[in-house]
Design a protein around this motif. Structure first.
Motif, short mmCIF file in Angstrom:
data_model
loop_
_atom_site.label_atom_id
_atom_site.label_comp_id
_atom_site.label_asym_id
_atom_site.label_seq_id
_atom_site.Cartn_x
_atom_site.Cartn_y
_atom_site.Cartn_z
N TYR A 161 -7.15 3.52 -0.84
CA TYR A 161 -7.41 3.88 -2.23
C TYR A 161 -8.68 4.73 -2.39
O TYR A 161 -9.12 4.96 -3.53
CB TYR A 161 -7.54 2.62 -3.09
CG TYR A 161 -6.24 1.87 -3.26
CD1 TYR A 161 -5.14 2.49 -3.85
CD2 TYR A 161 -6.11 0.56 -2.83
CE1 TYR A 161 -3.95 1.80 -4.01
CE2 TYR A 161 -4.91 -0.13 -3.00
CZ TYR A 161 -3.85 0.50 -3.59
OH TYR A 161 -2.65 -0.17 -3.75
N LYS A 179 -5.33 -1.53 -7.57
CA LYS A 179 -6.34 -1.49 -6.51
C LYS A 179 -7.57 -2.32 -6.88
O LYS A 179 -8.17 -2.96 -6.01
CB LYS A 179 -6.74 -0.05 -6.21
CG LYS A 179 -7.48 0.68 -7.30
CD LYS A 179 -7.76 2.12 -6.89
CE LYS A 179 -8.52 2.88 -7.97
NZ LYS A 179 -8.72 4.30 -7.59
N LEU A 195 0.82 -1.21 0.00
CA LEU A 195 0.00 0.00 0.00
C LEU A 195 0.85 1.26 0.00
O LEU A 195 0.44 2.30 -0.52
CB LEU A 195 -0.93 0.00 1.22
CG LEU A 195 -1.93 -1.16 1.31
CD1 LEU A 195 -2.80 -1.00 2.54
CD2 LEU A 195 -2.77 -1.25 0.06
N GLU A 236 -1.65 2.27 -10.60
CA GLU A 236 -2.33 2.13 -9.32
C GLU A 236 -3.79 1.73 -9.49
O GLU A 236 -4.33 0.95 -8.69
CB GLU A 236 -2.23 3.44 -8.53
CG GLU A 236 -2.83 3.36 -7.14
CD GLU A 236 -2.63 4.63 -6.35
OE1 GLU A 236 -3.57 5.43 -6.29
OE2 GLU A 236 -1.53 4.81 -5.80
N ASP A 237 -4.46 2.28 -10.51
CA ASP A 237 -5.88 1.96 -10.71
C ASP A 237 -6.08 0.46 -10.94
O ASP A 237 -6.99 -0.15 -10.36
CB ASP A 237 -6.43 2.74 -11.90
CG ASP A 237 -6.55 4.23 -11.60
OD1 ASP A 237 -6.54 4.57 -10.41
OD2 ASP A 237 -6.63 5.03 -12.54
N VAL A 265 -7.40 -1.44 3.05
CA VAL A 265 -7.06 -1.29 1.63
C VAL A 265 -8.00 -0.31 0.94
O VAL A 265 -7.57 0.57 0.19
CB VAL A 265 -7.10 -2.66 0.93
CG1 VAL A 265 -6.88 -2.51 -0.57
CG2 VAL A 265 -6.04 -3.59 1.53
#
Length: 538
Positions: free
Chosen positions: A318, A293, A282, A289-290, A314
């Motif tokens: 995000y 996640k 994390l 990143e999209d 988590v």
């Protein structure tokens, strides 16, 4: 420069004029050195070297473009001159020196146009693709070795000034044509590093192996070699337990983010969760990143659905509030279903309090994403669980009701505000669904507080009163109900009082006449609405 100017002047198809004027005109002409935007950095750098250098470079470039048979030779001369100026070396040293040594100096330069010059140098230097691949693999491997403190094969081994990043290596690998062969060279060294690290689990050896595997994957990806990509993923699956045993979780994350095939590398998530090291992932910044996640949350839904704390961590990291709210809502509903088999007693208080807290948290997270309907549903369920806690002393159940049980509760429960709260929690009900509860509570039990609360909460439609009156008239005609005379009188009095809550005198008059309340009919005709009724009804 003067000699080149004279040569170009004599070969041009200009109009007949004196040689001196042509030479002077050509010498003052400055064609652009670069014909493409990608070489603008080289042009700017040559300008900064002085007028003479820029002039000679321009003339050499123009000579190359005008030549036909000797174009390759002229291109080599032009590039050698640029490289000599770039490296502050003699032109003769560039012509006669080692091509790989010159390439190494270009790649280790910090100037922005160095890589463009290196590309051109590889193209015209006569180096074979195998030589370039061998040089690149040795340079990358040795620079990674040096960065991790591992010994080099020999002091003169080619290497880069620093360990290349992913973007830098992708650029370097484009210097060769057969990137699959480059990846094979790197994987051979990675395999030897893994063989040696199996025994001592050297952190430097493992780091070297991870870097080379990531760079190999870059080569396979750019070459669209699916077999090579599959090899990287399979090798990663075998090496992740080794990295975990050595405590090299940062290298495990480097491998995951470097390869970037998150869906194919779920085994990395499993290892991080098993060893409680997901926080390290994390905290890692990544360009994708999209995608990370989404895959990570899907993994947690399928494999860690019971660990709401981990999922919340988590999702909060995000800012995925809706996904977090969905998990909290599912957990609350699951805990609510568990209570279905429990007796309604004081021991349910603590679990119900937890259910209320989960539903409220879910509603708050839905609100952060403006999911208003979902937030409202969660709050209705939270109020239902809170009501169940208040009703524990009376042993009345309001959670996990079946439709038949819900209707029975609405009829028998004397508090309208609580009854409507329960009805809303079970997806609500229409106004006509309250006919039977109003008939039981108001007509049979005389609770006009019930009708007062109903009128303050729901629109007091005449259709509801008409249905209650029809129900009363139907029951009056059934001797099987066994009403006593006292009950009949009381029910009739309650029905009369209910009719007084009707705002429209025409409806009141009509219902009173149908029910046989003659005294009420006469009273209405004698009242101030009497003239209106005679005009509109009679």
């Amino acid at each position: 420069a003067a000699t080149l100017t004279s040569s170009l002047s004599s070969s041009s198809s200009s109009s007949s004029s004196s040689s001196s004027s042509s030479t002077s005109q050509l010498a003052s002409w400055r064609p652009p050195l670069s014909r493409t935007r990608s070489q603008s950095a080289m042009t700017d750098w040559l300008r900064s070297c002085g007028v003479d250098t820029f002039e000679v470079a321009n003339l050499l470039q123009d000579l190359t473009e005008r030549c036909t048979a000797a174009r390759t030779c002229c291109a080599q001369v032009t590039l050698a001159y640029q490289v000599a100026k770039f490296l502050s070396a003699e032109y003769g040293a560039v012509i006669s020196g080692s091509a790989l040594l010159i390439l190494s100096k270009l790649l280790n330069s910090d100037l922005p146009c160095a890589f463009q010059l290196a590309q051109q140098f590889v193209a015209v230097s006569g180096l074979s693709d195998e030589e370039v691949i061998s040089f690149l693999s040795d340079s990358v491997i040795n620079s990674v070795r040096a960065a991790y403190g591992l010994p080099l094969p020999h002091s003169s081994a080619p290497m880069l000034s620093q360990r290349p990043t992913l973007a830098q290596f992708a650029q370097l690998s484009s210097l060769c044509q057969n990137q699959v062969l480059l990846a094979s060279h790197l994987m051979c060294v990675a395999a030897s590093a893994s063989a040696s690290s199996t025994a001592d689990l050297s952190s430097a050896s493992l780091a070297l192996e991870v870097d080379l595997m990531v760079h190999s994957h870059t080569c396979y990806t750019q070459a669209c070699d699916m077999e090579g990509i599959g090899t990287i993923v399979r090798t990663s699956r075998l090496r992740v337990p080794v990295l975990a045993a050595a405590g090299q979780f940062q290298q495990m994350i480097n491998l995951l983010t470097g390869v970037g095939r998150y869906r194919e590398m779920i085994f990395v998530f499993e290892a991080l969760v098993e060893h409680e090291k997901l926080d390290l992932l994390l905290r890692r910044d990544t360009n994708r990143e999209d995608e990370l996640k989404v895959v990570l949350l899907d993994f947690l839904r399928k494999n860690c659905s019971d660990d709401s704390e981990l999922f919340s961590k988590v999702a909060t990291h995000y800012n995925m509030w809706r996904e977090l709210a969905e998990v909290l809502e599912r957990q609350a509903e699951k805990e609510l279903r568990v209570l279905k088999t429990h007796a309604v007693e004081a021991s349910m208080s603590a679990p119900l309090e937890g259910v209320v807290r989960l539903f409220v948290s879910a509603a708050e997270n839905y609100m952060k994403k403006n999911c208003l309907r979902h937030a409202q549903r969660c709050m209705q369920k939270a109020r239902l669980a809170a009501l169940q806690r208040r009703l524990l002393p009376s042993s009345v159940r309001v959670i996990n009701l079946q439709p038949k049980e819900l209707r029975a509760f609405m009829e028998e429960h004397g508090q309208f505000n609580e009854a409507v709260l329960v009805a809303e929690a079970y997806r609500g009900c229409g106004l006509l669904e309250w006919v039977r509860p109003v008939y039981v509570q108001v007509i049979q039990r005389g609770s006009f507080r019930y009708i007062h609360d109903l009128s303050n909460t729901l629109p007091m439609a005449t259709s509801l009163i008409k249905e209650v009156a029809a129900r009363y008239r139907h029951d009056c005609q059934l001797p099987s109900l066994g009403w006593t005379s006292g009950q009949r009188q009381q029910y009739a009095a309650n029905m009369r009082e209910l009719l007084e809550h009707v705002a429209d005198p025409r409806v009141t008059y009509q219902l009173a006449k149908e029910l046989g309340f003659t005294d009420m009919v006469s009273s209405l005709l004698d009242s101030q609405e009497g003239q209106f009724l005679q005009d509109r009804v009679l």
